[in-house]
Design a protein around this motif. Structure first.
Motif, PDB file in Angstrom:
ATOM      1  N   ALA A  23       1.009  -1.367  -0.102  1.00  0.00           N
ATOM      2  CA  ALA A  23      -0.139   0.210  -0.039  1.00  0.00           C
ATOM      3  C   ALA A  23       0.893   1.470  -0.043  1.00  0.00           C
ATOM      4  CB  ALA A  23      -1.092   0.186   1.220  1.00  0.00           C
ATOM      5  N   ALA A  24       2.061   1.325   0.663  1.00  0.00           N
ATOM      6  CA  ALA A  24       2.862   2.459   0.590  1.00  0.00           C
ATOM      7  C   ALA A  24       3.495   2.671  -0.707  1.00  0.00           C
ATOM      8  CB  ALA A  24       3.951   2.203   1.667  1.00  0.00           C
ATOM      9  N   PHE A  25       3.731   1.613  -1.273  1.00  0.00           N
ATOM     10  CA  PHE A  25       4.561   1.678  -2.549  1.00  0.00           C
ATOM     11  C   PHE A  25       3.485   2.214  -3.692  1.00  0.00           C
ATOM     12  CE2 PHE A  25       5.051  -0.132  -6.653  1.00  0.00           C
ATOM     13  CZ  PHE A  25       6.136   0.362  -7.147  1.00  0.00           C
ATOM     14  N   ALA A  26       2.034   1.638  -3.388  1.00  0.00           N
ATOM     15  CA  ALA A  26       1.202   2.128  -4.256  1.00  0.00           C
ATOM     16  C   ALA A  26       0.794   3.530  -4.457  1.00  0.00           C
ATOM     17  CB  ALA A  26       0.217   1.397  -4.346  1.00  0.00           C
TER      18      ALA A  26
ATOM     19  N   ALA B 256      -4.646   5.750  -4.529  1.00  0.00           N
ATOM     20  CA  ALA B 256      -5.208   7.013  -3.983  1.00  0.00           C
ATOM     21  C   ALA B 256      -6.411   6.551  -2.833  1.00  0.00           C
ATOM     22  CB  ALA B 256      -5.728   7.837  -4.857  1.00  0.00           C
ATOM     23  N   ARG B 257      -6.938   5.505  -2.893  1.00  0.00           N
ATOM     24  CA  ARG B 257      -7.765   4.934  -1.925  1.00  0.00           C
ATOM     25  C   ARG B 257      -7.355   3.427  -1.640  1.00  0.00           C
ATOM     26  NH1 ARG B 257     -13.082   4.305  -4.938  1.00  0.00           N
ATOM     27  NH2 ARG B 257     -11.702   3.755  -6.488  1.00  0.00           N
ATOM     28  N   ILE B 258      -7.171   3.398  -0.303  1.00  0.00           N
ATOM     29  CA  ILE B 258      -6.707   2.087   0.210  1.00  0.00           C
ATOM     30  C   ILE B 258      -7.954   1.473   1.072  1.00  0.00           C
ATOM     31  CG2 ILE B 258      -5.079   0.936   1.568  1.00  0.00           C
ATOM     32  CD1 ILE B 258      -3.054   2.920   1.393  1.00  0.00           C
TER      33      ILE B 258
ATOM     34  N   LYS C 157       4.699   3.389   9.028  1.00  0.00           N
ATOM     35  CA  LYS C 157       5.224   3.151   7.713  1.00  0.00           C
ATOM     36  C   LYS C 157       5.399   4.433   6.950  1.00  0.00           C
ATOM     37  CE  LYS C 157       7.377   0.500   4.502  1.00  0.00           C
ATOM     38  NZ  LYS C 157       8.387  -0.216   4.541  1.00  0.00           N
ATOM     39  N   ALA C 158       4.453   5.243   6.807  1.00  0.00           N
ATOM     40  CA  ALA C 158       4.260   6.351   5.823  1.00  0.00           C
ATOM     41  C   ALA C 158       5.194   7.633   6.737  1.00  0.00           C
ATOM     42  CB  ALA C 158       2.930   6.734   5.837  1.00  0.00           C
ATOM     43  N   SER C 159       4.940   7.580   7.836  1.00  0.00           N
ATOM     44  CA  SER C 159       5.695   8.781   8.790  1.00  0.00           C
ATOM     45  C   SER C 159       7.252   8.538   8.751  1.00  0.00           C
ATOM     46  CB  SER C 159       5.343   8.636   9.996  1.00  0.00           C
ATOM     47  OG  SER C 159       5.625   7.553  10.854  1.00  0.00           O
ATOM     48  N   GLY C 160       7.791   6.999   8.438  1.00  0.00           N
ATOM     49  CA  GLY C 160       8.921   6.856   8.142  1.00  0.00           C
ATOM     50  C   GLY C 160       9.749   7.150   7.034  1.00  0.00           C
ATOM     51  N   ILE C 161       8.902   7.591   5.994  1.00  0.00           N
ATOM     52  CA  ILE C 161       9.312   7.709   4.496  1.00  0.00           C
ATOM     53  C   ILE C 161      10.578   8.851   4.741  1.00  0.00           C
ATOM     54  CG2 ILE C 161       8.853   8.210   2.176  1.00  0.00           C
ATOM     55  CD1 ILE C 161       6.287   6.520   2.641  1.00  0.00           C
ATOM     56  N   ARG C 162      11.605   8.659   4.038  1.00  0.00           N
ATOM     57  CA  ARG C 162      12.814   9.724   4.116  1.00  0.00           C
ATOM     58  C   ARG C 162      12.450  10.804   2.902  1.00  0.00           C
ATOM     59  NH1 ARG C 162      15.753   5.133   5.185  1.00  0.00           N
ATOM     60  NH2 ARG C 162      16.338   5.242   2.936  1.00  0.00           N
TER      61      ARG C 162
END
Length: 503
Positions: A278-281, A294-296, A313-318
């Protein structure tokens, strides 16, 4: 080709084999979205420049140097170009990252596959067979594929080279002449690519480039009476106007437009894989892609756990400098785009959606057009955030109860470009995929493209297909040839009393 990028990059027009300024002399700034700084100048074509380019392309087509070239030789030139392209990939990675802000790791992964597109369509040109059609009577009927003529290729800022290559490769492989209109925000890699096409041996006038604003250069190109096909990637409203303009000249269109992709996660799927997929998408390309997740849609039984793990996961993306190999998320394309996205987020929270993470400008990044990776949840599916394209690093998480509920929510949108289904149940995967109103459906993956697979959508996501045999055939028209093999000619006007065949 030179091995170092200059400090200031110019994007001139390329018309009839010559690099030239716009007839007005007007230019536009080319901006690096990671810094907001000007990195080049773009020649802003007028309607007169567009006409010169189209006329040059038509002369080249009529002259037949490319159209009538033996297909074996045309394929050799495309393969030679693919080799030149491949040898120059490192500079393309850097230039595209500089111009559109995608992390170098993303441009490297995407652009490295593009030479394959030209080789694939060169191979199709060599191997695609025409049909012999069985018809009644002593006749041999067969088809020939005929190049259309001058084709307009209009690309967007998010994947400049990939979007161009999806249509440029089949357009050239089938013998057409082209006029390219790249996004005024990201023209630099297109200019470099055209230089390699010339070096590979594509004849003068076959490939032309008109840069400039869409409302002037783009509009003039789409409505030009000599254009036989328009390929456009961009927003639905602009695509509709381009389709209307082309239709007035009976030109064909391939339009890859907006999307509101659905990522459907069933509770039998591994949670870690679900979060990573989902993060990749959602966030690849900073969410600036029509097929992004755009919609999970998450099955309710796993909804709470997914939210917590997806937040981490999302908050850890650099987020940061896209030229740094460690950067995982770059900027959006412009300040105007950033403000539009932030305004949508504000309206979303005002109408009941909840912010899971992100939603603001990273404080550590003082320049450029950055937005934190953003996740909203408890979003009403019928709301603006649940329906409209954000085109930024933003996704929404929506719960569903069962298979029928997931399909209902996924299909309840004006768009129909791409979706993905994540499940360990093979029967369910095929069953759900067959009921989704999308032109592309991935199972246990997302955002996968191959030159052999047709790319395009349903509903307001556009018409026609890029890549695949479907695209190759859509750059030509069939001619039916019927041969009388009887050795006789019917005397229709003889008064001999015989029953004669009219058709």
């Amino acid at each position: 080709m030179d091995t170092a990028l200059p400090n200031h990059l110019n994007a001139q027009l390329f018309i009839d084999g010559e690099w030239t300024d716009a007839e007005s002399g007007r230019t536009m700034d080319v901006v690096n979205p990671a810094t907001g700084g000007v990195i080049g100048a773009l020649a802003a074509a007028t309607a007169g420049d567009v006409d010169r380019a189209v006329q040059a392309a038509q002369r080249a087509f009529d002259g037949g140097a490319w159209r009538d070239m033996p297909v074996q030789q045309r394929a050799r030139i495309l393969n030679r170009f693919a080799d030149l392209f491949e040898a120059d990939l490192e500079q393309f990675y850097k230039l595209e990252t500089l111009n559109n802000g995608r992390p170098i790791s993303e441009t490297r992964a995407q652009i490295s596959r593009l030479p394959q597109f030209y080789r694939y369509f060169a191979a199709l040109a060599l191997t695609r067979r025409s049909d012999v059609i069985p018809i009644e009577g002593p006749y041999l009927c067969y088809t020939q594929r005929v190049a259309l003529g001058v084709v307009a290729l209009m690309t967007s800022f998010n994947h400049p080279l990939m979007i161009l290559s999806k249509s440029l490769a089949p357009a050239l492989a089938t013998g057409n002449s082209v006029v390219i209109k790249a996004s005024e925000q990201t023209p630099l890699t297109t200019v470099r690519l055209v230089r390699l096409l010339v070096e590979a041996g594509v004849p003068k006038g076959v490939v032309n480039v008109v840069n400039g604003e869409g409302r002037e250069a783009g509009a003039a190109l789409a409505s030009h009476p000599l254009i036989r096909k328009v390929v456009f990637t961009g927003g639905t409203d602009v695509g509709r106007s381009i389709g209307e303009a082309a239709a007035r000249n009976f030109a064909l269109t391939t339009l890859e437009l907006g999307g509101k992709g659905a990522v459907i996660l069933f509770d039998d799927f591994d949670m870690e894989r679900a979060v990573n997929g989902a993060a990749f998408a959602a966030f690849i390309g900073a969410g600036q892609t029509c097929v992004c997740g755009a919609r999970i849609l998450v099955q309710r039984s796993m909804y709470a756990e997914f939210l917590e793990r997806f937040r981490v996961k999302a908050s850890g993306i650099r987020v940061g400098d896209p030229t740094d190999p460690k950067t995982q998320l770059g900027p959006v394309i412009s300040e105007r785009s950033r403000q539009r996205i932030l305004a949508m987020l504000e309206r979303g929270t005002q109408t009941g959606a909840k912010l899971l993470t992100g939603g603001t400008v990273p404080q550590a990044l003082k320049t450029g057009f950055f937005i934190e990776p953003t996740v909203m949840y408890d979003v009403p599916p019928e709301s603006e955030m649940g329906q409209d394209e954000v085109f930024g690093p933003v996704t929404v998480v929506i719960p569903f109860d069962d298979e029928a509920d997931a399909i209902r929510i996924a299909n309840a949108t004006q768009f129909g470009l791409a979706a993905s289904v994540w499940t360990q149940d093979v029967a369910r995967a095929h069953r759900v995929a067959s009921k989704l109103e999308f032109g592309m459906v991935w199972v246990n993956d997302h955002h996968r493209l191959d030159p052999a697979s047709p790319w395009g959508g349903f509903k307001n996501s556009g018409v026609g297909r890029e890549t695949g045999i479907e695209s190759f055939d859509q750059f030509s028209e069939p001619r039916a040839v019927t041969v009388n093999t009887s050795g006789k000619t019917v005397d229709w006007y003889a008064d001999d009393g015989e029953l004669k065949r009219l058709n």
